[in-house]
Write an enzyme that holds these catalytic residues in place. Structure first.
Site, mmCIF file in Angstrom:
data_model
loop_
_atom_site.group_PDB
_atom_site.id
_atom_site.type_symbol
_atom_site.label_atom_id
_atom_site.label_comp_id
_atom_site.label_asym_id
_atom_site.label_seq_id
_atom_site.Cartn_x
_atom_site.Cartn_y
_atom_site.Cartn_z
ATOM 1 N N GLY A 29 -15.496 -46.106 -13.913
ATOM 2 C CA GLY A 29 -14.536 -47.052 -13.344
ATOM 3 C C GLY A 29 -15.190 -48.170 -12.561
ATOM 4 N N HIS A 35 -19.151 -53.150 -18.667
ATOM 5 C CA HIS A 35 -18.284 -52.160 -19.310
ATOM 6 C C HIS A 35 -17.464 -52.808 -20.425
ATOM 7 C CE1 HIS A 35 -18.509 -50.387 -15.080
ATOM 8 N NE2 HIS A 35 -18.939 -49.382 -15.820
HETATM 9 P P1 AMP Z 1 -20.910 -46.376 -15.345
HETATM 10 O O1 AMP Z 1 -19.464 -46.678 -15.081
HETATM 11 O O2 AMP Z 1 -21.854 -47.024 -14.398
HETATM 12 O O3 AMP Z 1 -21.174 -44.892 -15.548
HETATM 13 O O4 AMP Z 1 -21.246 -47.061 -16.746
HETATM 14 C C1 AMP Z 1 -20.509 -46.741 -17.901
HETATM 15 C C2 AMP Z 1 -21.247 -47.303 -19.093
HETATM 16 O O5 AMP Z 1 -21.360 -48.715 -18.969
HETATM 17 C C3 AMP Z 1 -22.672 -46.742 -19.235
HETATM 18 O O6 AMP Z 1 -22.957 -46.521 -20.609
HETATM 19 C C4 AMP Z 1 -23.505 -47.863 -18.678
HETATM 20 O O7 AMP Z 1 -24.822 -47.896 -19.207
HETATM 21 C C5 AMP Z 1 -22.722 -49.080 -19.122
HETATM 22 N N1 AMP Z 1 -23.037 -50.237 -18.288
HETATM 23 C C6 AMP Z 1 -22.982 -50.311 -16.942
HETATM 24 N N2 AMP Z 1 -23.409 -51.516 -16.518
HETATM 25 C C7 AMP Z 1 -23.757 -52.216 -17.627
HETATM 26 C C8 AMP Z 1 -24.273 -53.527 -17.864
HETATM 27 N N3 AMP Z 1 -24.543 -54.366 -16.858
HETATM 28 N N4 AMP Z 1 -24.511 -53.892 -19.132
HETATM 29 C C9 AMP Z 1 -24.273 -53.048 -20.165
HETATM 30 N N5 AMP Z 1 -23.772 -51.805 -20.011
HETATM 31 C C10 AMP Z 1 -23.520 -51.392 -18.767
#
Ligand code: AMP
Length: 280
Positions: A29, A35
């Protein structure tokens, strides 16, 4: 858009049209453009897209980090509805980890260095929750960001080792205009820290330039990266790594493909970033 909490509701929606392809985007989230890039890619490649929003307690090795993790579910749901998502799962911790829960998935080697060394137990929580998400959603494809490079390596290993019947799609890191990798944690940066948070991207660029110029000594690359970080008074290095992109073992001589990665505290907010040099 269907928003559900229980696994029974989710499965009912998931299997309404059994022949449809499904893309899954697991998240914690506090959504941002990083995301949404995963969500858009999933929408292009699948007939239906599901997103999970769950701040997974088992992957936090630090309770205050878990408590202070930013949350804004209402705004997240608006963004996902606009993006064309079919199904959002927002379970409670009790649903994911019911009383008596005692079964964990552990990838043994790829979890040892880097984030695994800095955050004991982190990847056991990640692989356990991701395995559960795969079982619950049964997606055709699942989308992950290169931003969490070791997470990608660990999950790909788990999928191969446990024969999950799905495709892992890795999406490039989305950055702010100054190069800072987008992250939900960026919301916790003060304005002074936000300015200095660009140090991670700058250090990665220095490393990339040195290697492009033919530098062979990995230790020198690490030192030059540390020198960049040292010029920012609010920044404190957790680790800097120049490793083989597949094995994640630190290298002495530059050899491709390389994963150059780092974790840096900027005013007590822990940020990570990485680049891959040379193709996998
Ligand atoms: P999180 O909510 O931080 O667990 O991230 C969920 C997904 O989004 C994970 O696969 C992360 O690697 C991806 N994600 C988070 N930040 C970025 C970003 N800046 N660029 C690309 N993917 C991202």
């Amino acid at each position: 858009m269907n928003v559900c909490t229980t696994i029974a509701e989710l499965r009912q929606i998931r299997w309404r049209d059994p022949l449809a392809s499904w893309g899954l985007v697991p998240t914690m989230g506090y959504l941002h453009q990083g995301h949404l890039a995963l969500v858009h890619r999933a929408c292009q490649e699948n007939q239906r897209v599901g997103v999970s929003i769950f701040v997974n307690p088992t992957q936090f090795n630090n309770q205050s980090d878990l408590a202070s993790y930013p949350r804004k579910v209402e705004q997240d749901l608006e963004m996902l509805a606009e993006a064309g998502v079919e199904l959002v799962w927002t379970p409670t911790a009790d649903i994911v980890y019911p009383p008596g829960f005692q079964t964990y998935v552990n990838v043994e080697q790829a979890t040892q260095p880097l984030e695994g060394a800095a955050r004991p137990g982190h990847f056991r929580g990640v692989t356990t929750v991701v395995a559960k998400l795969f079982n619950v959603f049964q997606p055709t494809r699942a989308y992950f960001g290169q931003k969490d490079a070791q997470q990608v390596v660990v999950i790909q290993r788990m999928v191969r080792d446990l024969n999950f019947n799905l495709e892992i799609v890795v999406c490039p890191t989305v950055r702010e205009a100054d190069g800072l990798a987008m992250s939900s944690r960026n919301a916790r940066l003060s304005s002074a820290a936000r300015q200095q948070a660009v140090c991670l991207f700058q250090a990665l660029q220095v490393a990339n330039t040195l290697i492009e110029q033919g530098e062979q000594d990995a230790a020198l690359v690490r030192r030059q990266m540390a020198n960049v970080i040292a010029t920012y008074p609010l920044a404190r290095i957790d680790y800097i790594s120049v490793a083989h992109a597949d094995t994640l073992a630190e290298v002495e001589q530059i050899e491709r493909p390389l994963l150059i990665s780092m974790a840096v505290y900027v005013d007590n907010v822990r940020l990570i970033d990485n680049i891959v040099v040379g193709h996998r």
